[in-house]
Write a protein that holds these residues in place. Sequence first.
Motif, PDB file in Angstrom:
ATOM      1  N   ASN A 138       0.817  -1.212   0.000  1.00 48.16           N
ATOM      2  CA  ASN A 138       0.000   0.000   0.000  1.00 48.16           C
ATOM      3  C   ASN A 138       0.852   1.263   0.000  1.00 48.16           C
ATOM      4  OD1 ASN A 138      -2.535  -1.213  -0.182  1.00 48.16           O
ATOM      5  ND2 ASN A 138      -2.566  -1.631   1.998  1.00 48.16           N
ATOM      6  N   LEU A 139       1.975   1.249   0.694  1.00 47.88           N
ATOM      7  CA  LEU A 139       2.881   2.408   0.653  1.00 47.88           C
ATOM      8  C   LEU A 139       3.453   2.593  -0.748  1.00 47.88           C
ATOM      9  CD1 LEU A 139       4.785   2.125   4.053  1.00 47.88           C
ATOM     10  CD2 LEU A 139       3.173   3.897   3.356  1.00 47.88           C
ATOM     11  N   GLN A 140       3.827   1.496  -1.374  1.00 50.53           N
ATOM     12  CA  GLN A 140       4.362   1.557  -2.733  1.00 50.53           C
ATOM     13  C   GLN A 140       3.303   2.106  -3.698  1.00 50.53           C
ATOM     14  OE1 GLN A 140       5.304  -2.295  -4.352  1.00 50.53           O
ATOM     15  NE2 GLN A 140       6.758  -1.460  -5.822  1.00 50.53           N
ATOM     16  N   VAL A 141       2.073   1.624  -3.566  1.00 43.94           N
ATOM     17  CA  VAL A 141       0.983   2.096  -4.429  1.00 43.94           C
ATOM     18  C   VAL A 141       0.715   3.583  -4.183  1.00 43.94           C
ATOM     19  CG1 VAL A 141      -1.514   1.903  -4.841  1.00 43.94           C
ATOM     20  CG2 VAL A 141      -0.093  -0.149  -4.770  1.00 43.94           C
ATOM     21  N   ALA A 142       0.709   3.994  -2.927  1.00 40.30           N
ATOM     22  CA  ALA A 142       0.451   5.407  -2.610  1.00 40.30           C
ATOM     23  C   ALA A 142       1.540   6.304  -3.191  1.00 40.30           C
ATOM     24  CB  ALA A 142       0.362   5.599  -1.095  1.00 40.30           C
ATOM     25  N   LYS A 143       2.784   5.892  -3.056  1.00 36.62           N
ATOM     26  CA  LYS A 143       3.910   6.682  -3.587  1.00 36.62           C
ATOM     27  C   LYS A 143       3.822   6.774  -5.115  1.00 36.62           C
ATOM     28  CE  LYS A 143       8.941   6.919  -3.500  1.00 36.62           C
ATOM     29  NZ  LYS A 143      10.167   6.273  -3.032  1.00 36.62           N
ATOM     30  N   THR A 144       3.592   5.661  -5.758  1.00 39.63           N
ATOM     31  CA  THR A 144       3.479   5.643  -7.215  1.00 39.63           C
ATOM     32  C   THR A 144       2.289   6.475  -7.678  1.00 39.63           C
ATOM     33  OG1 THR A 144       4.479   3.448  -7.289  1.00 39.63           O
ATOM     34  CG2 THR A 144       3.228   4.118  -9.220  1.00 39.63           C
ATOM     35  N   SER A 145       1.164   6.342  -6.980  1.00 40.89           N
ATOM     36  CA  SER A 145      -0.038   7.103  -7.339  1.00 40.89           C
ATOM     37  C   SER A 145       0.194   8.601  -7.208  1.00 40.89           C
ATOM     38  CB  SER A 145      -1.215   6.689  -6.465  1.00 40.89           C
ATOM     39  OG  SER A 145      -1.550   5.344  -6.702  1.00 40.89           O
ATOM     40  N   LEU A 146       0.894   9.006  -6.169  1.00 44.03           N
ATOM     41  CA  LEU A 146       1.189  10.420  -5.974  1.00 44.03           C
ATOM     42  C   LEU A 146       2.052  10.960  -7.119  1.00 44.03           C
ATOM     43  CD1 LEU A 146       0.747  12.808  -4.099  1.00 44.03           C
ATOM     44  CD2 LEU A 146       2.810  12.129  -2.869  1.00 44.03           C
ATOM     45  N   ASN A 147       3.074  10.197  -7.503  1.00 42.65           N
ATOM     46  CA  ASN A 147       3.933  10.612  -8.627  1.00 42.65           C
ATOM     47  C   ASN A 147       3.145  10.677  -9.928  1.00 42.65           C
ATOM     48  OD1 ASN A 147       6.211  10.851  -7.006  1.00 42.65           O
ATOM     49  ND2 ASN A 147       6.871   8.753  -7.394  1.00 42.65           N
ATOM     50  N   GLU A 148       2.294   9.675 -10.157  1.00 44.69           N
ATOM     51  CA  GLU A 148       1.488   9.662 -11.379  1.00 44.69           C
ATOM     52  C   GLU A 148       0.473  10.799 -11.385  1.00 44.69           C
ATOM     53  OE1 GLU A 148      -0.084   5.709 -11.531  1.00 44.69           O
ATOM     54  OE2 GLU A 148       1.815   4.861 -12.221  1.00 44.69           O
ATOM     55  N   LEU A 149      -0.086  11.105 -10.231  1.00 40.21           N
ATOM     56  CA  LEU A 149      -1.023  12.218 -10.134  1.00 40.21           C
ATOM     57  C   LEU A 149      -0.338  13.531 -10.490  1.00 40.21           C
ATOM     58  CD1 LEU A 149      -3.815  13.330  -9.403  1.00 40.21           C
ATOM     59  CD2 LEU A 149      -3.027  13.456  -7.025  1.00 40.21           C
ATOM     60  N   ALA A 150       0.883  13.704 -10.031  1.00 42.01           N
ATOM     61  CA  ALA A 150       1.629  14.921 -10.359  1.00 42.01           C
ATOM     62  C   ALA A 150       1.867  15.019 -11.865  1.00 42.01           C
ATOM     63  CB  ALA A 150       2.955  14.939  -9.607  1.00 42.01           C
ATOM     64  N   GLU A 151       2.264  13.908 -12.480  1.00 43.74           N
ATOM     65  CA  GLU A 151       2.500  13.896 -13.929  1.00 43.74           C
ATOM     66  C   GLU A 151       1.202  14.139 -14.693  1.00 43.74           C
ATOM     67  OE1 GLU A 151       4.499  10.297 -15.099  1.00 43.74           O
ATOM     68  OE2 GLU A 151       6.032  10.556 -13.550  1.00 43.74           O
ATOM     69  N   THR A 152       0.115  13.515 -14.268  1.00 41.04           N
ATOM     70  CA  THR A 152      -1.172  13.680 -14.940  1.00 41.04           C
ATOM     71  C   THR A 152      -1.665  15.120 -14.808  1.00 41.04           C
ATOM     72  OG1 THR A 152      -1.719  11.379 -14.502  1.00 41.04           O
ATOM     73  CG2 THR A 152      -3.538  12.829 -15.046  1.00 41.04           C
ATOM     74  N   THR A 153      -1.489  15.695 -13.638  1.00 41.04           N
ATOM     75  CA  THR A 153      -1.908  17.080 -13.427  1.00 41.04           C
ATOM     76  C   THR A 153      -1.123  18.016 -14.346  1.00 41.04           C
ATOM     77  OG1 THR A 153      -2.472  16.593 -11.134  1.00 41.04           O
ATOM     78  CG2 THR A 153      -2.155  18.910 -11.703  1.00 41.04           C
ATOM     79  N   LYS A 154       0.174  17.810 -14.461  1.00 41.58           N
ATOM     80  CA  LYS A 154       0.997  18.628 -15.360  1.00 41.58           C
ATOM     81  C   LYS A 154       0.527  18.473 -16.801  1.00 41.58           C
ATOM     82  CE  LYS A 154       5.188  18.414 -12.546  1.00 41.58           C
ATOM     83  NZ  LYS A 154       6.534  17.833 -12.435  1.00 41.58           N
ATOM     84  N   ALA A 155       0.249  17.209 -17.187  1.00 38.80           N
ATOM     85  CA  ALA A 155      -0.207  16.958 -18.555  1.00 38.80           C
ATOM     86  C   ALA A 155      -1.571  17.612 -18.797  1.00 38.80           C
ATOM     87  CB  ALA A 155      -0.280  15.458 -18.820  1.00 38.80           C
ATOM     88  N   ALA A 156      -2.468  17.532 -17.818  1.00 40.53           N
ATOM     89  CA  ALA A 156      -3.803  18.132 -17.977  1.00 40.53           C
ATOM     90  C   ALA A 156      -3.715  19.653 -18.055  1.00 40.53           C
ATOM     91  CB  ALA A 156      -4.699  17.716 -16.815  1.00 40.53           C
ATOM     92  N   LEU A 157      -2.805  20.239 -17.307  1.00 39.79           N
ATOM     93  CA  LEU A 157      -2.653  21.690 -17.335  1.00 39.79           C
ATOM     94  C   LEU A 157      -2.016  22.182 -18.643  1.00 39.79           C
ATOM     95  CD1 LEU A 157      -1.543  22.360 -13.653  1.00 39.79           C
ATOM     96  CD2 LEU A 157      -3.775  22.863 -14.705  1.00 39.79           C
ATOM     97  N   SER A 158      -1.336  21.305 -19.351  1.00 35.77           N
ATOM     98  CA  SER A 158      -0.711  21.713 -20.606  1.00 35.77           C
ATOM     99  C   SER A 158      -1.607  21.450 -21.825  1.00 35.77           C
ATOM    100  CB  SER A 158       0.631  21.005 -20.780  1.00 35.77           C
ATOM    101  OG  SER A 158       0.431  19.621 -20.980  1.00 35.77           O
ATOM    102  N   VAL A 159      -2.812  20.910 -21.614  1.00 35.65           N
ATOM    103  CA  VAL A 159      -3.746  20.628 -22.705  1.00 35.65           C
ATOM    104  C   VAL A 159      -4.204  21.949 -23.317  1.00 35.65           C
ATOM    105  CG1 VAL A 159      -6.066  19.767 -23.179  1.00 35.65           C
ATOM    106  CG2 VAL A 159      -4.506  18.422 -21.790  1.00 35.65           C
TER     107      VAL A 159
END
Length: 185
Positions: A37-58
């Motif tokens: 669960n810690l691994q999933v949370a860490k990965t999810s947080l990193n992916e959320l940051a990348e997705t947010t950056k990608a969504a803001l650049s649309v």
Amino acid sequence: MTYTPEQWLAAQKAQVETLFGLTNKAFEGVEKLVELNLQVAKTSLNELAETTKAALSVKDPQELLALQASLLQPTAEKAAAYSRHLYDIVAGTNAEITKVSEATLAEAQKTVLAVVDNAVKNAPAGTENAAALVRSAVAAANNAFESVQKAAKQAAEVAEANFQAVTNTAVKATQTASRSSKRAA
């Protein structure tokens, strides 16, 4: 077969060691779950940051639909992988605990049968029927336990097969939906 105080003490010590062994196995399973669960949370947080950056650049709605479609399939596959990993941890921990429990129970059954046999040998004349009844009850209990064990193993196998089928269906459905939304975009 009569037990000496030393034999009783050894039996009690073995039972305590078994209990602590089972407790350690359970804690190992919990540790694996926390780590997952810690691994999933860490990965999810990193992916959320990348997705947010990608969504803001649309720049337009088409690009947003393409981004959404590109995220759908990996998310479903990650959820399926997480579920599979979770199932593996729980099933592995359960298998180890079951193995130890079965061995302990087998030893306890031998002890009970030895005590019954000893009691039968030393029983006064005329108690043969009662001794046979006790033996029969012990045998029936053993048979019932073995039947329950077999049914539990079969249920676990069916549950695993169903889990695999549901996971595969969900991933395939997501892949199909992802392809459809890419074509629409």
